[in-house]
Design a protein around this motif. Structure first.
Motif, PDB file in Angstrom:
ATOM      1  N   GLY A 173       0.812  -1.209   0.000  1.00  0.00           N
ATOM      2  CA  GLY A 173       0.000   0.000   0.000  1.00  0.00           C
ATOM      3  C   GLY A 173       0.847   1.262   0.000  1.00  0.00           C
ATOM      4  N   CYS A 174       2.116   1.142  -0.409  1.00  0.00           N
ATOM      5  CA  CYS A 174       3.020   2.289  -0.505  1.00  0.00           C
ATOM      6  C   CYS A 174       4.097   1.945  -1.532  1.00  0.00           C
ATOM      7  CB  CYS A 174       3.652   2.600   0.848  1.00  0.00           C
ATOM      8  SG  CYS A 174       4.640   1.246   1.518  1.00  0.00           S
ATOM      9  N   SER A 175       4.859   2.932  -1.953  1.00  0.00           N
ATOM     10  CA  SER A 175       5.902   2.661  -2.936  1.00  0.00           C
ATOM     11  C   SER A 175       6.966   1.757  -2.317  1.00  0.00           C
ATOM     12  CB  SER A 175       6.523   3.960  -3.436  1.00  0.00           C
ATOM     13  OG  SER A 175       7.145   4.643  -2.385  1.00  0.00           O
ATOM     14  N   VAL A 176       7.479   0.848  -3.128  1.00  0.00           N
ATOM     15  CA  VAL A 176       8.487  -0.110  -2.672  1.00  0.00           C
ATOM     16  C   VAL A 176       9.613  -0.140  -3.705  1.00  0.00           C
ATOM     17  CG1 VAL A 176       8.981  -2.517  -2.106  1.00  0.00           C
ATOM     18  CG2 VAL A 176       6.772  -1.532  -1.482  1.00  0.00           C
ATOM     19  N   ARG A 177      10.746   0.425  -3.335  1.00  0.00           N
ATOM     20  CA  ARG A 177      11.924   0.384  -4.207  1.00  0.00           C
ATOM     21  C   ARG A 177      12.550  -0.999  -4.117  1.00  0.00           C
ATOM     22  NH1 ARG A 177      12.842   4.858  -6.617  1.00  0.00           N
ATOM     23  NH2 ARG A 177      12.286   6.821  -5.655  1.00  0.00           N
ATOM     24  N   THR A 178      13.104  -1.435  -5.227  1.00  0.00           N
ATOM     25  CA  THR A 178      13.748  -2.744  -5.250  1.00  0.00           C
ATOM     26  C   THR A 178      15.212  -2.584  -5.615  1.00  0.00           C
ATOM     27  OG1 THR A 178      13.552  -5.013  -6.069  1.00  0.00           O
ATOM     28  CG2 THR A 178      13.098  -3.240  -7.645  1.00  0.00           C
ATOM     29  N   THR A 179      15.943  -3.667  -5.544  1.00  0.00           N
ATOM     30  CA  THR A 179      17.366  -3.686  -5.864  1.00  0.00           C
ATOM     31  C   THR A 179      17.616  -4.795  -6.875  1.00  0.00           C
ATOM     32  OG1 THR A 179      17.881  -5.304  -4.140  1.00  0.00           O
ATOM     33  CG2 THR A 179      17.941  -2.953  -3.509  1.00  0.00           C
ATOM     34  N   PRO A 180      18.767  -4.759  -7.561  1.00  0.00           N
ATOM     35  CA  PRO A 180      19.082  -5.854  -8.475  1.00  0.00           C
ATOM     36  C   PRO A 180      19.102  -7.210  -7.761  1.00  0.00           C
ATOM     37  CG  PRO A 180      20.543  -4.009  -8.890  1.00  0.00           C
ATOM     38  CD  PRO A 180      19.761  -3.676  -7.644  1.00  0.00           C
TER      39      PRO A 180
END
Length: 190
Positions: free
Chosen positions: A21-28
Motif C-alpha cells: 500500500g506504498c511505494s516499494v523500491r527494489t534492488t538488483p
C-alpha cells in the motif's frame, strides 16, 4: 536491473507496492531473487518480504503479510534464511551500486557489498567527507577487473559518487527511514 513488467522506470516493484500500500523500491539483488523463485515476477517470498519490510518501516500492521509469507514458505524446518531489512535499506551506497550494476557485478572476491553498507551507514554527508576513499575503492575494483583506472577514470568515478549522493538525497530528503527499534538483529525471521 532485469526486464520485468512490474518494475517501473524508477525501480519500484508494483507487486510489492500493491501488497504494502506504498511505494516499494527494489534492488538488483531482490529482482534476481524474485526471478529465481518458483513463481517469478509475481507474489512470492521476495515480493512479500519487500512489502512486509516497507510496512514495518512505516510502523503499520504486518500480521496479514506475515501470514501470507508463512503460506508461501517451503515446508522445511528449521527455515534456513532470513529477510534482512538491511538488504532493502536505502542509501548512497545502494544508489551507486544501481548506477554501475549494468557493467560491474559483485563477485566473491570483491568487497562491494561491505562498501555499499559502509556508504549507506555514512549517509550523504559521510560519503561527501569520504569521497576520496570511495573513489579509490572504485579505481581499485576497476583495476582488479582489468578496466581503465587512470586519472580520467578517477574523475568519472568521483562524479558517479556525487551523482549517487544527490540521487539518494532527492529520494529521501529527510534521510532514510529507520527500521523499528524493537527489531533486535535488524531482521525479520522468515
Amino acid at each position: 536491473m532485469m526486464h520485468c513488467p512490474h518494475l517501473t522506470h524508477d525501480n519500484q516493484c508494483e507487486v510489492a507496492k500493491q501488497m504494502a500500500g506504498c511505494s516499494v523500491r527494489t534492488t538488483p539483488t531482490a529482482c534476481n531473487a524474485c526471478q529465481n523463485e518458483s513463481n517469478p515476477r509475481a507474489i512470492n517470498v521476495v515480493t512479500i518480504g519487500m512489502a512486509l519490510v516497507n510496512k514495518k518501516r512505516r510502523k503499520q500492521d504486518v500480521a496479514e503479510l506475515q501470514a501470507m509469507l508463512r503460506n508461501y514458505m517451503p515446508d522445511e524446518d528449521p527455515l534456513p534464511q532470513t529477510l534482512k531489512i538491511s538488504n532493502y535499506r536505502p542509501g548512497p551506497g545502494n544508489e551507486l551500486k544501481k548506477m554501475i550494476a549494468w557493467f560491474a557485478k559483485s563477485s566473491e572476491s570483491c568487497n562491494c557489498e561491505t562498501r555499499v553498507d559502509t556508504m549507506n551507514d555514512w549517509g550523504a554527508e559521510g560519503c561527501r567527507r569520504n569521497i576520496d576513499t570511495i573513489t579509490e575503492w572504485l579505481l581499485e575494483e576497476a583495476q582488479a577487473r582489468g578496466l581503465p583506472h587512470g586519472r580520467f577514470t578517477a574523475t568519472i568515478a568521483r562524479s558517479l559518487v556525487k551523482t549517487a549522493i544527490r540521487k539518494y538525497e532527492r529520494k529521501f530528503p529527510e534521510g532514510a527511514p529507520e527500521p523499528d527499534q524493537d527489531d533486535p538483529e535488524d531482521e525479520l525471521d522468515r
